[in-house]
Design a protein around this motif. Structure first.
Motif, PDB file in Angstrom:
ATOM      1  N   ILE A 169       0.822  -1.213   0.000  1.00  0.00           N
ATOM      2  CA  ILE A 169       0.000   0.000   0.000  1.00  0.00           C
ATOM      3  C   ILE A 169       0.856   1.263   0.000  1.00  0.00           C
ATOM      4  N   SER A 170       2.176   1.084   0.024  1.00  0.00           N
ATOM      5  CA  SER A 170       3.058   2.258   0.040  1.00  0.00           C
ATOM      6  C   SER A 170       4.127   2.160  -1.044  1.00  0.00           C
ATOM      7  N   ASN A 171       3.802   1.392  -2.105  1.00  0.00           N
ATOM      8  CA  ASN A 171       4.731   1.242  -3.234  1.00  0.00           C
ATOM      9  C   ASN A 171       6.110   0.741  -2.806  1.00  0.00           C
ATOM     10  N   GLY A 172       6.122  -0.146  -1.820  1.00  0.00           N
ATOM     11  CA  GLY A 172       7.374  -0.757  -1.379  1.00  0.00           C
ATOM     12  C   GLY A 172       8.105  -0.002  -0.286  1.00  0.00           C
ATOM     13  N   MET A 173       7.702   1.233  -0.029  1.00  0.00           N
ATOM     14  CA  MET A 173       8.378   2.062   0.976  1.00  0.00           C
ATOM     15  C   MET A 173       7.845   1.741   2.373  1.00  0.00           C
ATOM     16  N   HIS A 174       8.747   1.475   3.322  1.00  0.00           N
ATOM     17  CA  HIS A 174       8.325   1.207   4.693  1.00  0.00           C
ATOM     18  C   HIS A 174       9.496   1.399   5.648  1.00  0.00           C
ATOM     19  N   ILE A 175       9.195   1.325   6.931  1.00  0.00           N
ATOM     20  CA  ILE A 175      10.210   1.514   7.976  1.00  0.00           C
ATOM     21  C   ILE A 175      10.207   0.302   8.903  1.00  0.00           C
ATOM     22  N   HIS A 176      11.396  -0.142   9.292  1.00  0.00           N
ATOM     23  CA  HIS A 176      11.535  -1.170  10.320  1.00  0.00           C
ATOM     24  C   HIS A 176      12.247  -0.564  11.525  1.00  0.00           C
ATOM     25  N   THR A 177      11.723  -0.829  12.719  1.00  0.00           N
ATOM     26  CA  THR A 177      12.461  -0.523  13.941  1.00  0.00           C
ATOM     27  C   THR A 177      13.242  -1.777  14.303  1.00  0.00           C
ATOM     28  N   VAL A 178      14.553  -1.628  14.411  1.00  0.00           N
ATOM     29  CA  VAL A 178      15.428  -2.780  14.658  1.00  0.00           C
ATOM     30  C   VAL A 178      16.148  -2.589  15.988  1.00  0.00           C
ATOM     31  N   GLU A 179      16.230  -3.660  16.745  1.00  0.00           N
ATOM     32  CA  GLU A 179      16.923  -3.633  18.030  1.00  0.00           C
ATOM     33  C   GLU A 179      18.141  -4.548  17.973  1.00  0.00           C
ATOM     34  N   ALA A 180      19.206  -4.131  18.645  1.00  0.00           N
ATOM     35  CA  ALA A 180      20.428  -4.937  18.674  1.00  0.00           C
ATOM     36  C   ALA A 180      21.175  -4.679  19.978  1.00  0.00           C
ATOM     37  N   SER A 181      22.163  -5.509  20.241  1.00  0.00           N
ATOM     38  CA  SER A 181      22.920  -5.390  21.492  1.00  0.00           C
ATOM     39  C   SER A 181      24.027  -4.349  21.413  1.00  0.00           C
ATOM     40  N   SER A 182      24.287  -3.810  20.219  1.00  0.00           N
ATOM     41  CA  SER A 182      25.327  -2.788  20.089  1.00  0.00           C
ATOM     42  C   SER A 182      25.055  -1.891  18.888  1.00  0.00           C
ATOM     43  N   GLU A 183      25.631  -0.706  18.924  1.00  0.00           N
ATOM     44  CA  GLU A 183      25.524   0.216  17.792  1.00  0.00           C
ATOM     45  C   GLU A 183      26.271  -0.347  16.583  1.00  0.00           C
ATOM     46  N   ARG A 184      27.318  -1.106  16.833  1.00  0.00           N
ATOM     47  CA  ARG A 184      28.099  -1.687  15.736  1.00  0.00           C
ATOM     48  C   ARG A 184      27.239  -2.617  14.884  1.00  0.00           C
ATOM     49  N   ILE A 185      26.396  -3.407  15.548  1.00  0.00           N
ATOM     50  CA  ILE A 185      25.505  -4.305  14.807  1.00  0.00           C
ATOM     51  C   ILE A 185      24.541  -3.500  13.943  1.00  0.00           C
ATOM     52  N   LEU A 186      24.010  -2.424  14.501  1.00  0.00           N
ATOM     53  CA  LEU A 186      23.090  -1.573  13.736  1.00  0.00           C
ATOM     54  C   LEU A 186      23.818  -0.910  12.564  1.00  0.00           C
ATOM     55  N   ASP A 187      25.072  -0.535  12.780  1.00  0.00           N
ATOM     56  CA  ASP A 187      25.869   0.044  11.691  1.00  0.00           C
ATOM     57  C   ASP A 187      26.062  -0.980  10.568  1.00  0.00           C
ATOM     58  N   ASN A 188      26.324  -2.235  10.944  1.00  0.00           N
ATOM     59  CA  ASN A 188      26.512  -3.291   9.944  1.00  0.00           C
ATOM     60  C   ASN A 188      25.231  -3.536   9.150  1.00  0.00           C
ATOM     61  N   ILE A 189      24.102  -3.508   9.851  1.00  0.00           N
ATOM     62  CA  ILE A 189      22.812  -3.690   9.180  1.00  0.00           C
ATOM     63  C   ILE A 189      22.571  -2.556   8.191  1.00  0.00           C
ATOM     64  N   GLU A 190      22.842  -1.339   8.632  1.00  0.00           N
ATOM     65  CA  GLU A 190      22.663  -0.178   7.752  1.00  0.00           C
ATOM     66  C   GLU A 190      23.569  -0.286   6.525  1.00  0.00           C
ATOM     67  N   ARG A 191      24.803  -0.709   6.748  1.00  0.00           N
ATOM     68  CA  ARG A 191      25.758  -0.873   5.641  1.00  0.00           C
ATOM     69  C   ARG A 191      25.259  -1.893   4.625  1.00  0.00           C
ATOM     70  N   ASP A 192      24.778  -3.046   5.123  1.00  0.00           N
ATOM     71  CA  ASP A 192      24.351  -4.113   4.219  1.00  0.00           C
ATOM     72  C   ASP A 192      23.041  -3.772   3.503  1.00  0.00           C
ATOM     73  N   LEU A 193      22.132  -3.082   4.197  1.00  0.00           N
ATOM     74  CA  LEU A 193      20.892  -2.641   3.542  1.00  0.00           C
ATOM     75  C   LEU A 193      21.210  -1.666   2.409  1.00  0.00           C
ATOM     76  N   LYS A 194      22.181  -0.811   2.657  1.00  0.00           N
ATOM     77  CA  LYS A 194      22.595   0.154   1.633  1.00  0.00           C
ATOM     78  C   LYS A 194      23.243  -0.566   0.453  1.00  0.00           C
ATOM     79  N   ALA A 195      24.095  -1.556   0.757  1.00  0.00           N
ATOM     80  CA  ALA A 195      24.784  -2.294  -0.299  1.00  0.00           C
ATOM     81  C   ALA A 195      23.802  -3.070  -1.175  1.00  0.00           C
ATOM     82  N   ARG A 196      22.712  -3.558  -0.574  1.00  0.00           N
ATOM     83  CA  ARG A 196      21.703  -4.312  -1.330  1.00  0.00           C
ATOM     84  C   ARG A 196      20.788  -3.383  -2.128  1.00  0.00           C
ATOM     85  N   GLY A 197      20.831  -2.105  -1.823  1.00  0.00           N
ATOM     86  CA  GLY A 197      19.956  -1.164  -2.515  1.00  0.00           C
ATOM     87  C   GLY A 197      18.594  -1.021  -1.869  1.00  0.00           C
TER      88      GLY A 197
END
Length: 202
Positions: A169-197
């Motif tokens: 209903i939003s043409n593929g656009m959405h937001i996920h709230t993600v929880e992790a035990s460290s900021e480094r893990i969140l940084d890695n997730i952000e990096r990989d999401l960006k790399a995948r496009g």
């Protein structure tokens, strides 16, 4: 005249009794509601997994509509209760500090498993999905996906349902709230999401 005064006095007494009964019932109802909601919280606290609305209804002896109302009141009181497809979960972080970050992403229905797997494989927990609707505004659904098994179960359940994913209903656009035990893990997730496009750069 004397009979009239007696009649008026009798009516006044009856009205006062009815008023007192109404107030008492209201107070009792408030107390019963508070006690029931405390029991509801205890059930969720002591559960090892999600508890369905019908199960809570049976255990507390009320309708599912009352359960929905109680959950809403508890959430308004800052109880972090998630409504997942399997049932309700009372979320507690535990003693270890947790970090959260929201990621805006855009992808197709066919890429859902890849995107969610990327997050959980990096050590993230997907708490929800949020989309923007032209009429209803922000629509949020709780997910609580911690591992690949959760992701596949969610995708299979979605596939067997007539309802499609919210991203449709939003043409593929959405937001996920993600929880992790460290900021480094969140940084890695952000990096990989960006790399995948998938990541939407704001």
């Amino acid at each position: 005249m004397k009979k009239y005064v007696t009649y008026v006095n009798s009516c006044a007494i009856i009205i006062k009794k009815l008023y007192d009964m109404t107030v008492l019932e209201w107070v009792n109802g408030m107390v019963e509601g508070d006690v029931r909601r405390e029991k509801l919280l205890d059930i969720l606290k002591n559960s090892s997994g999600p508890v369905s609305g019908s199960s809570l209804s049976r255990q507390l002896g009320v309708s599912r509509q009352v359960i929905v109302q109680d959950i809403a009141l508890l959430r308004a009181g800052n109880a972090e209760i998630f409504a997942t497809p399997k049932g309700y979960i009372l979320y507690t972080q535990g003693p270890a500090k947790k970090y959260r970050r929201s990621f805006m992403v855009n992808h197709t229905k066919e890429q859902i498993v890849d995107e969610l797997s990327l997050i959980v494989d990096n050590g993230g927990k997907v708490l929800n999905v949020i989309v923007a609707h032209d009429v209803y505004g922000q629509i949020q659904a709780d997910l609580i996906l911690e591992n690949k098994e959760d992701v596949m179960e969610f995708y299979e359940r979605m596939g067997s349902s007539k309802a499609g994913p919210l991203l449709q209903i939003s043409n593929g656009m959405h937001i996920h709230t993600v929880e992790a035990s460290s900021e480094r893990i969140l940084d890695n997730i952000e990096r990989d999401l960006k790399a995948r496009g998938y990541l939407v750069i704001q």
